[in-house]
Design a protein around this motif. Structure first.
Motif, short mmCIF file in Angstrom:
data_model
loop_
_atom_site.label_atom_id
_atom_site.label_comp_id
_atom_site.label_asym_id
_atom_site.label_seq_id
_atom_site.Cartn_x
_atom_site.Cartn_y
_atom_site.Cartn_z
N LEU A 90 -2.64 23.23 2.75
CA LEU A 90 -2.94 24.64 2.48
C LEU A 90 -4.35 25.01 2.91
O LEU A 90 -4.59 26.09 3.44
N LEU A 91 -5.30 24.10 2.70
CA LEU A 91 -6.68 24.37 3.08
C LEU A 91 -6.84 24.51 4.59
O LEU A 91 -7.62 25.33 5.07
N ALA A 92 -6.09 23.69 5.34
CA ALA A 92 -6.23 23.70 6.80
C ALA A 92 -5.34 24.74 7.48
O ALA A 92 -5.50 25.00 8.67
N ARG A 93 -4.41 25.34 6.73
CA ARG A 93 -3.41 26.22 7.34
C ARG A 93 -4.05 27.45 7.99
O ARG A 93 -3.70 27.82 9.11
N THR A 94 -4.99 28.09 7.31
CA THR A 94 -5.64 29.28 7.86
C THR A 94 -6.42 28.94 9.12
O THR A 94 -6.37 29.66 10.11
N TYR A 95 -7.14 27.82 9.07
CA TYR A 95 -7.91 27.41 10.24
C TYR A 95 -7.00 27.12 11.43
O TYR A 95 -7.29 27.52 12.57
N ARG A 144 -9.32 20.73 22.09
CA ARG A 144 -9.63 20.61 20.66
C ARG A 144 -8.73 21.50 19.83
O ARG A 144 -8.28 21.12 18.74
N LEU A 145 -8.46 22.70 20.32
CA LEU A 145 -7.61 23.62 19.57
C LEU A 145 -6.16 23.14 19.57
O LEU A 145 -5.44 23.33 18.58
N VAL A 146 -5.71 22.53 20.64
CA VAL A 146 -4.37 21.93 20.67
C VAL A 146 -4.30 20.78 19.66
O VAL A 146 -3.32 20.60 18.95
N GLU A 147 -5.37 20.01 19.60
CA GLU A 147 -5.46 18.90 18.64
C GLU A 147 -5.29 19.39 17.20
O GLU A 147 -4.61 18.75 16.39
N VAL A 148 -5.89 20.54 16.91
CA VAL A 148 -5.80 21.11 15.57
C VAL A 148 -4.35 21.47 15.22
O VAL A 148 -3.91 21.30 14.08
N GLN A 149 -3.59 21.95 16.21
CA GLN A 149 -2.19 22.31 15.96
C GLN A 149 -1.37 21.07 15.58
O GLN A 149 -0.52 21.12 14.67
#
Length: 288
Positions: free
Chosen positions: A40-45, A222-227
């Motif tokens: 839940l904490l990482a969902r918005t990011y 990096r943004l793909v990594e986050v997904q």
């Protein structure tokens, strides 16, 4: 006493099983609290990162960037999140069912979880396994995700696959988890941003330092990594929720079974007592 002994032994066995399932339920509940908070904490990011990717695709004139390239081919790499252990209800079977529905010729897969690794070995004539990750940590970190993301980006940018997607279980609540198949590459703003934002085409004055190409080469992977990281967090929370519910159901079933066996034991015991009383009465009548 034979029947009574067998029932008593079975009651003892079921109670032992109940203790195990109860302990597993409590362990899963503890892990669920931590994994749910992380998801839940990482969902918005993660959602903002996904939108940022789409906006970068529209903002820049770098349409030829490797991760923005749209190809006519259908070859695909799929990152599949399963579990290392069973006893989690239909968690793995739901993932495998979706995987079978998404099978295409030449499908490449990266599998997370021992159960998924075992399953894809049965499909070795239909899929190519390019990576397997087992003993996946509950407290997953970006450093755990990086090798997967690096492989996915490399296969896409070199043209070995035309699409990259992730197959995971989305955590909606403790009692509801949904299997998702989400496209990662190429980045398609139409599926991410509101229609009005697409129509405006985001023609803003945007300055990239030192230049758009350098920024994209660093930030887009990096943004793909986050997904992928968020998909892993959702999968872990879903697994723990389904394991907790499965063990709770098993504990409840064990309690009901013990109650039924206890009734059977009491009935059998009463029948023996009744028979003994009848024999005593019959003996007394004979003596008299």
């Amino acid at each position: 006493m034979g029947k009574e002994h067998k029932i008593k032994k079975r009651i003892r066995t079921v109670r032992n099983i109940n203790q195990i399932t109860k302990a597993m339920e409590m362990t899963a509940a503890s892990k669920l609290r931590r994994s749910q908070e992380a998801a839940l904490l990482a969902r918005t990011y993660a959602a903002n990162a996904r939108e940022a990717l789409a906006r970068l695709r529209l903002l820049t004139t770098e349409k030829g960037h490797p991760l923005f390239t749209e190809r006519a081919g259908k070859s695909r790499l799929m990152i599949v999140f399963s579990s290392d252990r069973g006893l989690a209800g239909s968690y793995n079977s739901n993932i495998f069912k979706m995987l079978l529905n998404q099978l295409i010729p030449g499908l490449k897969v990266i599998v997370v979880g021992q159960k998924g690794a075992q399953f894809v070995t049965k499909l070795r004539d239909q899929v190519e396994v390019v990576g397997v990750y087992t003993n996946w940590p509950v407290n997953v970190k970006l450093t755990d995700i990086r090798p997967i993301a690096t492989t996915a980006v490399e296969l896409f940018t070199t043209g070995q696959v035309d699409h990259v997607s992730v197959l995971y279980t989305d955590f909606e609540s403790t009692i509801r988890q949904v299997v998702r198949h989400r496209e990662l590459l190429p980045i398609d703003p139409v599926t991410i941003l509101p229609p009005q934002e697409i129509s405006q085409n985001l023609q803003y004055d945007t300055l990239f330092e030192p230049d758009a190409t350098t920024v994209l080469e660093y930030i887009v992977p990096r943004l793909v990594e986050v997904q992928i990281y968020q998909a892993s967090l959702e999968a872990i929370a879903s697994e723990q929720a389904m394991r907790m519910m499965a063990m709770r159901n098993a504990s409840d079933n064990a309690k009901e079974l013990v109650e039924g066996l206890t009734l059977s034991f009491n009935s059998a015991r009463q029948a023996v007592i009744t028979q003994q009383l009848a024999e005593i009465s019959a003996g007394a009548e004979v003596v008299s």
